[in-house]
Scaffold this active site. Structure first.
Site, PDB file in Angstrom:
ATOM      1  N   LYS A  43       1.095  11.813  46.821  1.00 62.42           N
ATOM      2  CA  LYS A  43       1.477  11.500  47.577  1.00 62.42           C
ATOM      3  C   LYS A  43       2.931  11.629  47.451  1.00 62.42           C
ATOM      4  CE  LYS A  43      -2.161   8.537  48.106  1.00 62.42           C
ATOM      5  NZ  LYS A  43      -2.623   6.929  48.526  1.00 62.42           N
TER       6      LYS A  43
ATOM      7  N   ASP B 296       1.132   9.106  42.357  1.00 62.68           N
ATOM      8  CA  ASP B 296       1.136   7.920  44.201  1.00 62.68           C
ATOM      9  C   ASP B 296       2.667   7.121  43.842  1.00 62.68           C
ATOM     10  OD1 ASP B 296       1.079   5.775  46.129  1.00 62.68           O
ATOM     11  OD2 ASP B 296      -0.820   4.702  45.359  1.00 62.68           O
TER      12      ASP B 296
ATOM     13  N   THR C 167       2.886   5.008  36.342  1.00 63.71           N
ATOM     14  CA  THR C 167       2.310   5.449  35.499  1.00 63.71           C
ATOM     15  C   THR C 167       2.602   7.270  35.409  1.00 63.71           C
ATOM     16  OG1 THR C 167       0.354   4.511  36.843  1.00 63.71           O
ATOM     17  CG2 THR C 167       0.074   5.700  34.835  1.00 63.71           C
TER      18      THR C 167
HETATM   19  C1  PRP Z   1      -4.373   5.320  39.043  1.00 66.01           C
HETATM   20  C2  PRP Z   1      -4.205   6.983  38.191  1.00 66.01           C
HETATM   21  C3  PRP Z   1      -2.865   7.325  38.520  1.00 66.01           C
HETATM   22  C4  PRP Z   1      -2.376   6.255  38.968  1.00 66.01           C
HETATM   23  C5  PRP Z   1      -1.167   6.286  39.305  1.00 66.01           C
HETATM   24  O1  PRP Z   1      -4.952   4.800  38.259  1.00 66.01           O
HETATM   25  O2  PRP Z   1      -5.545   7.347  38.130  1.00 66.01           O
HETATM   26  O3  PRP Z   1      -2.704   6.675  36.988  1.00 66.01           O
HETATM   27  O4  PRP Z   1      -3.232   5.314  39.802  1.00 66.01           O
HETATM   28  O5  PRP Z   1      -0.520   5.573  40.577  1.00 66.01           O
HETATM   29  P1  PRP Z   1       0.847   5.476  40.312  1.00 66.01           P
HETATM   30  O6  PRP Z   1       1.781   6.711  40.764  1.00 66.01           O
HETATM   31  O7  PRP Z   1       1.364   4.058  41.432  1.00 66.01           O
HETATM   32  O8  PRP Z   1       1.488   4.716  38.971  1.00 66.01           O
HETATM   33  P2  PRP Z   1      -5.111   2.995  39.008  1.00 66.01           P
HETATM   34  O9  PRP Z   1      -4.909   2.100  38.900  1.00 66.01           O
HETATM   35  O10 PRP Z   1      -6.073   3.350  40.516  1.00 66.01           O
HETATM   36  O11 PRP Z   1      -6.822   3.037  37.618  1.00 66.01           O
HETATM   37  P3  PRP Z   1      -8.057   3.882  37.538  1.00 66.01           P
HETATM   38  O12 PRP Z   1      -7.938   5.547  37.331  1.00 66.01           O
HETATM   39  O13 PRP Z   1      -8.658   3.266  35.886  1.00 66.01           O
HETATM   40  O14 PRP Z   1      -9.227   4.179  38.529  1.00 66.01           O
END
Ligand code: PRP
Length: 191
Positions: free
Chosen positions: A144, A116, A120
């Site tokens: 995205k 996203d 992360t």
């Molecule tokens: C989501 C996904 C990625 C992260 C990407 O995890 O699994 O690890 O968000 O987002 P970013 O590019 O904005 O950093 P989420 O925090 O929703 O946790 P989850 O997988 O435990 O639901």
């Protein structure tokens, strides 16, 4: 009865299922293609280490890994962002659970459900790179591009999607919808 297929409803009680953005069939076909792509990319490796990022990647990783023919082992890592995604602290990522075995000198493929903002992925790549793997690649089912704030390199990509809230196939909204068999756009009335 063995072989009976219970009807899958996505486990959302009392509500219509959200509309599909990527169908079950489209996901299955793309996962087949990604597995073939990864098999080719790692044709010479003794042991590919797949590192799934919890929780979201567990469905994708399970399907992808079972289609690979290259020798592989599975690791999981868990991270969480401080505060909610829309907050000013959304870029701060913290490690909740590390991989269990050393990845030094090995071919490592990070497996994400979605990239996203890219914070992360940036955090994880920096952390894993410091452990000196032989190679470090990235596979994500979804990206995205309109939301991505960090420069990220994705080696194996399932689908680029617009900036809409998506759930299903491992992705949640407040821990719901993860087991929906397709990827849905979640309209505001479902939140
Ligand atoms: C989501 C996904 C990625 C992260 C990407 O995890 O699994 O690890 O968000 O987002 P970013 O590019 O904005 O950093 P989420 O925090 O929703 O946790 P989850 O997988 O435990 O639901």
């Amino acid at each position: 009865m063995i072989g009976a297929t219970p009807r899958r409803t996505g486990s959302v009680v009392g509500m219509e299922l959200p509309p599909s953005l990527v169908s079950e069939q489209a996901i299955a076909q793309r996962v087949d293609e990604l597995a073939a792509e990864i098999d080719r990319a790692y044709a010479g490796t003794d042991m590919l280490v797949l590192v799934g990022v919890l929780k979201g990647s567990f469905v994708f990783l399970a399907d992808l890994a079972r289609r690979l023919t290259v020798p592989h082992r599975i690791e999981f890592i868990a991270v969480s962002s401080y505060g909610d995604r829309a907050s000013e602290h959304a870029e701060a990522v913290r490690l909740l659970m590390d991989v269990r075995h050393d990845i030094g000198g090995q071919d490592v493929l990070l497996v994400e459900d979605i990239v996203d903002t890219g914070h992360t992925l940036t955090y994880l790549l920096r952390m894993l790179e410091a452990r000196r793997p032989a190679s470090l690649g990235v596979c994500t089912l979804l990206h995205k591009p309109d939301r991505t704030e960090r420069e990220v390199t994705i080696d194996h990509l399932g689908f680029s999607i617009p900036d809409v809230w998506v759930v299903g196939y491992g992705l949640d909204y407040a821990e719901r919808y993860r087991t929906l068999p397709y990827i849905a756009e979640l309209p505001p009335e479902y939140r």
